[in-house]
Design a protein around this motif. Sequence first.
Motif, mmCIF file in Angstrom:
data_model
loop_
_atom_site.group_PDB
_atom_site.id
_atom_site.type_symbol
_atom_site.label_atom_id
_atom_site.label_comp_id
_atom_site.label_asym_id
_atom_site.label_seq_id
_atom_site.Cartn_x
_atom_site.Cartn_y
_atom_site.Cartn_z
ATOM 1 N N VAL A 123 0.844 -1.206 0.000
ATOM 2 C CA VAL A 123 0.000 0.000 0.000
ATOM 3 C C VAL A 123 0.874 1.249 0.000
ATOM 4 C CG1 VAL A 123 -1.630 1.333 1.404
ATOM 5 C CG2 VAL A 123 -1.994 -1.108 1.061
ATOM 6 N N GLY A 124 1.953 1.230 0.764
ATOM 7 C CA GLY A 124 2.862 2.382 0.805
ATOM 8 C C GLY A 124 3.514 2.643 -0.536
ATOM 9 N N TYR A 125 3.961 1.584 -1.202
ATOM 10 C CA TYR A 125 4.561 1.756 -2.530
ATOM 11 C C TYR A 125 3.540 2.299 -3.516
ATOM 12 C CZ TYR A 125 8.767 -0.810 -1.197
ATOM 13 O OH TYR A 125 9.928 -1.202 -0.606
ATOM 14 N N PHE A 126 2.334 1.746 -3.486
ATOM 15 C CA PHE A 126 1.291 2.201 -4.406
ATOM 16 C C PHE A 126 0.921 3.658 -4.132
ATOM 17 C CE2 PHE A 126 -3.205 2.829 -5.393
ATOM 18 C CZ PHE A 126 -3.175 2.597 -6.759
ATOM 19 N N LEU A 127 0.702 3.988 -2.862
ATOM 20 C CA LEU A 127 0.329 5.357 -2.513
ATOM 21 C C LEU A 127 1.437 6.336 -2.870
ATOM 22 C CD1 LEU A 127 -1.751 7.218 -1.122
ATOM 23 C CD2 LEU A 127 -0.571 6.741 1.028
ATOM 24 N N GLY A 128 2.673 5.960 -2.565
ATOM 25 C CA GLY A 128 3.799 6.835 -2.886
ATOM 26 C C GLY A 128 3.938 7.073 -4.377
ATOM 27 N N SER A 129 3.810 6.011 -5.164
ATOM 28 C CA SER A 129 3.948 6.191 -6.611
ATOM 29 C C SER A 129 2.773 6.948 -7.203
ATOM 30 C CB SER A 129 4.109 4.842 -7.303
ATOM 31 O OG SER A 129 2.954 4.054 -7.105
ATOM 32 N N ALA A 130 1.571 6.737 -6.650
ATOM 33 C CA ALA A 130 0.413 7.493 -7.142
ATOM 34 C C ALA A 130 0.552 8.977 -6.801
ATOM 35 C CB ALA A 130 -0.869 6.930 -6.546
ATOM 36 N N LEU A 131 1.035 9.267 -5.607
ATOM 37 C CA LEU A 131 1.204 10.670 -5.217
ATOM 38 C C LEU A 131 2.349 11.335 -5.974
ATOM 39 C CD1 LEU A 131 0.579 10.455 -1.382
ATOM 40 C CD2 LEU A 131 -0.854 11.591 -3.077
ATOM 41 N N LEU A 132 3.352 10.566 -6.368
ATOM 42 C CA LEU A 132 4.439 11.140 -7.164
ATOM 43 C C LEU A 132 3.955 11.627 -8.517
ATOM 44 C CD1 LEU A 132 7.532 8.869 -6.512
ATOM 45 C CD2 LEU A 132 7.301 11.299 -6.031
ATOM 46 N N GLN A 133 2.901 11.010 -9.015
ATOM 47 C CA GLN A 133 2.349 11.446 -10.293
ATOM 48 C C GLN A 133 1.684 12.816 -10.166
ATOM 49 O OE1 GLN A 133 2.890 9.763 -13.150
ATOM 50 N NE2 GLN A 133 4.112 8.409 -11.850
ATOM 51 N N VAL A 134 1.256 13.150 -8.946
ATOM 52 C CA VAL A 134 0.607 14.441 -8.706
ATOM 53 C C VAL A 134 1.656 15.516 -8.427
ATOM 54 C CG1 VAL A 134 -1.025 15.677 -7.227
ATOM 55 C CG2 VAL A 134 -1.455 13.292 -7.834
ATOM 56 N N ASN A 135 2.454 15.278 -7.370
ATOM 57 C CA ASN A 135 3.418 16.291 -6.957
ATOM 58 C C ASN A 135 4.423 15.641 -6.007
ATOM 59 O OD1 ASN A 135 4.797 18.540 -6.112
ATOM 60 N ND2 ASN A 135 2.987 19.701 -5.514
ATOM 61 N N TYR A 136 5.694 15.930 -6.195
ATOM 62 C CA TYR A 136 6.735 15.336 -5.361
ATOM 63 C C TYR A 136 6.606 15.792 -3.908
ATOM 64 C CZ TYR A 136 11.275 14.286 -3.385
ATOM 65 O OH TYR A 136 12.281 13.836 -2.577
ATOM 66 N N GLU A 137 6.410 17.083 -3.688
ATOM 67 C CA GLU A 137 6.313 17.614 -2.331
ATOM 68 C C GLU A 137 5.101 17.044 -1.606
ATOM 69 O OE1 GLU A 137 6.932 19.640 -4.949
ATOM 70 O OE2 GLU A 137 9.027 20.116 -4.512
ATOM 71 N N LEU A 138 3.996 16.871 -2.322
ATOM 72 C CA LEU A 138 2.798 16.272 -1.722
ATOM 73 C C LEU A 138 3.074 14.829 -1.316
ATOM 74 C CD1 LEU A 138 -0.252 16.360 -1.068
ATOM 75 C CD2 LEU A 138 -0.639 15.528 -3.396
ATOM 76 N N ALA A 139 3.713 14.069 -2.199
ATOM 77 C CA ALA A 139 4.036 12.676 -1.892
ATOM 78 C C ALA A 139 4.947 12.590 -0.674
ATOM 79 C CB ALA A 139 4.685 12.007 -3.098
ATOM 80 N N LEU A 140 5.949 13.438 -0.645
ATOM 81 C CA LEU A 140 6.885 13.433 0.469
ATOM 82 C C LEU A 140 6.201 13.800 1.775
ATOM 83 C CD1 LEU A 140 9.873 12.984 1.080
ATOM 84 C CD2 LEU A 140 10.221 15.422 0.716
ATOM 85 N N SER A 141 5.351 14.818 1.755
ATOM 86 C CA SER A 141 4.690 15.245 2.991
ATOM 87 C C SER A 141 3.675 14.214 3.471
ATOM 88 C CB SER A 141 4.044 16.616 2.803
ATOM 89 O OG SER A 141 3.061 16.551 1.796
ATOM 90 N N VAL A 142 2.954 13.565 2.558
ATOM 91 C CA VAL A 142 1.996 12.538 2.979
ATOM 92 C C VAL A 142 2.726 11.347 3.592
ATOM 93 C CG1 VAL A 142 0.334 10.836 2.120
ATOM 94 C CG2 VAL A 142 0.156 13.203 1.396
ATOM 95 N N MET A 143 3.825 10.933 2.970
ATOM 96 C CA MET A 143 4.588 9.805 3.518
ATOM 97 C C MET A 143 5.208 10.149 4.876
ATOM 98 S SD MET A 143 4.273 7.184 1.805
ATOM 99 C CE MET A 143 3.409 6.820 0.316
#
Length: 96
Positions: free
Chosen positions: A22-42
């Motif tokens: 789930v973490g890999y999927f969520l991280g890769s999905a959020l990377l498609q939106v925005n790097y900073e968003l993915a980093l902050s959510v993780m």
Amino acid sequence: KETQLFKLVSFITGWKNSLKGVGYFLGSALLQVNYELALSVMMGLVALAMPWAILGLDAQLGTAKKSNAKWHDVFKLDNHNLNVLSLARLFLFASR
């Protein structure tokens, strides 16, 4: 009693692997939106887990015992199921 231990270990291992997926999927999905968003959510998810890790884990975890383990304590040859499980895990992690 050993059967319960094997069931518990397999349940915890499966749960851990599911959460990693789930973490890999969520991280890769959020990377498609925005790097900073993915980093902050993780980072936020890790911050949510920190209180459980700090308060829920035993304080003696990872500390050495007063006496070292003997070879016959480490390699128990009388439990066939444990030996099969250990051998399977050896091949699983060696194949990486």
